[in-house]
Design a protein around this motif. Structure first.
Motif, PDB file in Angstrom:
ATOM      1  N   ASP A 156      26.789  60.120 -22.463  1.00 39.64           N
ATOM      2  CA  ASP A 156      25.896  60.515 -24.261  1.00 39.64           C
ATOM      3  C   ASP A 156      25.387  61.741 -24.028  1.00 39.64           C
ATOM      4  OD1 ASP A 156      23.154  60.788 -22.384  1.00 39.64           O
ATOM      5  OD2 ASP A 156      24.005  59.205 -21.508  1.00 39.64           O
ATOM      6  N   ALA A 157      25.373  62.735 -22.845  1.00 47.58           N
ATOM      7  CA  ALA A 157      25.246  63.646 -23.359  1.00 47.58           C
ATOM      8  C   ALA A 157      26.735  65.015 -23.533  1.00 47.58           C
ATOM      9  CB  ALA A 157      25.246  64.721 -21.429  1.00 47.58           C
ATOM     10  N   MET A 158      28.078  63.946 -24.274  1.00 43.94           N
ATOM     11  CA  MET A 158      29.125  64.205 -24.461  1.00 43.94           C
ATOM     12  C   MET A 158      28.535  64.704 -26.395  1.00 43.94           C
ATOM     13  SD  MET A 158      30.693  66.130 -21.821  1.00 43.94           S
ATOM     14  CE  MET A 158      32.338  66.090 -23.387  1.00 43.94           C
ATOM     15  N   HIS A 159      27.906  63.725 -26.074  1.00 47.75           N
ATOM     16  CA  HIS A 159      28.131  63.883 -27.937  1.00 47.75           C
ATOM     17  C   HIS A 159      26.964  64.328 -27.805  1.00 47.75           C
ATOM     18  CE1 HIS A 159      28.925  59.422 -28.005  1.00 47.75           C
ATOM     19  NE2 HIS A 159      29.718  59.326 -27.860  1.00 47.75           N
ATOM     20  N   GLU A 160      25.701  64.603 -27.376  1.00 47.90           N
ATOM     21  CA  GLU A 160      25.799  66.252 -27.725  1.00 47.90           C
ATOM     22  C   GLU A 160      25.334  67.385 -28.363  1.00 47.90           C
ATOM     23  OE1 GLU A 160      21.819  65.823 -28.935  1.00 47.90           O
ATOM     24  OE2 GLU A 160      21.385  63.901 -28.117  1.00 47.90           O
ATOM     25  N   LEU A 161      27.172  67.049 -27.541  1.00 47.74           N
ATOM     26  CA  LEU A 161      27.854  68.387 -27.755  1.00 47.74           C
ATOM     27  C   LEU A 161      27.913  68.724 -29.699  1.00 47.74           C
ATOM     28  CD1 LEU A 161      30.078  68.265 -24.922  1.00 47.74           C
ATOM     29  CD2 LEU A 161      28.535  70.258 -25.623  1.00 47.74           C
ATOM     30  N   ARG A 162      27.843  67.455 -30.283  1.00 51.79           N
ATOM     31  CA  ARG A 162      27.949  67.870 -32.006  1.00 51.79           C
ATOM     32  C   ARG A 162      26.781  68.785 -32.453  1.00 51.79           C
ATOM     33  NH1 ARG A 162      27.585  62.044 -32.900  1.00 51.79           N
ATOM     34  NH2 ARG A 162      25.496  61.548 -31.771  1.00 51.79           N
ATOM     35  N   SER A 171      19.784  60.167 -21.805  1.00 51.73           N
ATOM     36  CA  SER A 171      19.696  61.109 -20.917  1.00 51.73           C
ATOM     37  C   SER A 171      18.331  60.338 -20.380  1.00 51.73           C
ATOM     38  CB  SER A 171      19.694  62.559 -20.455  1.00 51.73           C
ATOM     39  OG  SER A 171      21.194  63.143 -21.285  1.00 51.73           O
ATOM     40  N   PRO A 172      17.950  60.456 -18.983  1.00 54.31           N
ATOM     41  CA  PRO A 172      16.719  59.813 -18.624  1.00 54.31           C
ATOM     42  C   PRO A 172      15.558  61.448 -18.351  1.00 54.31           C
ATOM     43  CG  PRO A 172      18.501  60.267 -16.691  1.00 54.31           C
ATOM     44  CD  PRO A 172      18.615  60.504 -18.034  1.00 54.31           C
ATOM     45  N   ARG A 173      14.601  61.215 -18.645  1.00 55.13           N
ATOM     46  CA  ARG A 173      13.599  62.343 -18.417  1.00 55.13           C
ATOM     47  C   ARG A 173      12.972  62.141 -16.679  1.00 55.13           C
ATOM     48  NH1 ARG A 173      12.771  64.781 -23.146  1.00 55.13           N
ATOM     49  NH2 ARG A 173      13.690  63.648 -24.754  1.00 55.13           N
TER      50      ARG A 173
END
Length: 355
Positions: free
Chosen positions: A240-246, A325-327
């Motif tokens: 999910d962190a990689m998806h945020e790179l868009r 990602s968890p908070r």
């Protein structure tokens, strides 16, 4: 279970050995019941190698053993917690169900995985070293998958503390099961790459836990495996962190992670029980390219051109156990939305002829 395979003292009764007759058929099994010479109670059948107790009917069933691996904080325990739930959905597509094979597995899953994540909605505590008092992973999780293709099937999951892989004990015999596993899952955390952490710092909550060097852990794993050839699933976790790179201010990463046709942008893993090899090969090549982009060239070369010259079968995967990602230590308020978590298991089960 023998001490040399657990790394700590264990309590065992006496061992009663029944030798297999020379002319015995292939499906030979010990005469039951065998009586304990001390207490005169029926003895439990055990593995002749490590002396771990076997379930009734184990010899007539088929078991697939998966060993988790990776540095600390790569998401191994989160992955196991979510995987068990997803396997229930997957088995429903073939008219089967998942059950805990014994009370020990049921209790461990409930207390260690289910309560913290699905009830308290928080992250689990880091997995303790196997040599620590109270470590639960000495005993594997044993899951019954029902009868598939006419055979009773079990899935066995062994968890390994990242601490034990970052700094293995001098005597690695307690980790020898890695050599004999039907599949080893090596998890790589993209947030361990400082450049990626910097790019998504305004999009992803700061991660309180970071593990050690994945190259060191992979090197330790390959040393322990030695000349054995268990299939290795190299899993890019927390995808999910990689998806945020868009969404970052970087034209290269934006173009890569905005490709709606890429396999790493879709999740067909629960559409059907069988493993889609064409989709898997496409994802494999895409993740390989991402690893190069993440400057993980050493990791890739360690598999393609191992220093020992001994190659093992491997495939790349991308998963996200939580989907967000968890908070801090808490699951994201939007809930849990796993991504491609069953892909690695389906690959191993397909290699073993289970699905």
């Amino acid at each position: 279970m023998a001490k040399k395979f657990t790394g700590k003292d264990v309590g065992n009764g006496p061992f009663v050995v029944q030798e297999k007759p020379q002319a015995a058929p292939r499906n030979w099994a010990p005469v039951r019941p065998v009586e304990c010479p001390q207490c005169h109670e029926p003895a439990q059948e055990a593995c002749p190698h490590c002396h771990y107790g076997l379930l009734d009917g184990w010899r007539s069933a088929s078991a697939t053993c998966i060993a988790m691996n990776g540095a600390r904080a790569t998401g191994k325990s989160l992955y196991i917690a979510v995987l068990v739930k997803l396997l229930g959905q997957l088995l429903a597509t073939v008219n089967s169900t998942i059950h805990f094979a014994d009370s020990r597995t049921q209790q461990a899953y409930k207390e260690v995985y289910e309560k913290p994540l699905f009830e308290a909605r928080s992250l689990m505590q880091p997995t303790m070293s196997a040599s620590s008092d109270g470590s639960y992973q000495t005993h594997p999780l044993i899951l019954s998958l029902g009868v598939l293709k006419g055979v009773r099937r079990y899935l066995v999951i062994r968890d390994v503390a990242g601490e034990d892989m970052e700094s293995p004990p001098v005597d690695t015999q307690p980790l020898e099961f890695l050599r004999h596993a039907d599949g080893v899952f090596f998890m790589f955390d993209p947030l361990a790459v400082s450049d990626i952490r910097a790019k998504v710092q305004d999009l992803v909550p700061t991660q309180l836990r970071l593990g050690g060097d994945p190259n060191v852990v992979l090197g330790n794993l390959l040393n322990i495996i030695g000349t054995a050839t268990p299939p290795l699933a190299v899993i890019l976790s927390k995808f999910d962190a990689m998806h945020e790179l868009r969404n970052v201010d970087d034209v290269h990463w934006q173009s890569i992670m905005s490709n709606s046709g890429a396999a790493f942008m879709r999740d067909p893993s629960l559409d059907h029980a069988s493993y889609d090899h064409a989709d898997g090969e496409l994802l494999h090549e895409e993740v390989r390219s991402l690893l190069h982009r993440l400057n993980a060239n050493h990791l890739v070369l360690s598999l393609e051109q191992p220093n020992s010259g001994h190659k093992i079968p491997y495939r790349y995967f991308a998963v996200s156990a939580l989907g967000e990602s968890p908070r801090g230590e808490t699951v994201n308020a939007r809930g849990i939305a796993p991504f491609r978590c069953v892909d690695p298991v389906k690959w191993i089960l397909s290699l073993n002829g289970v699905i």
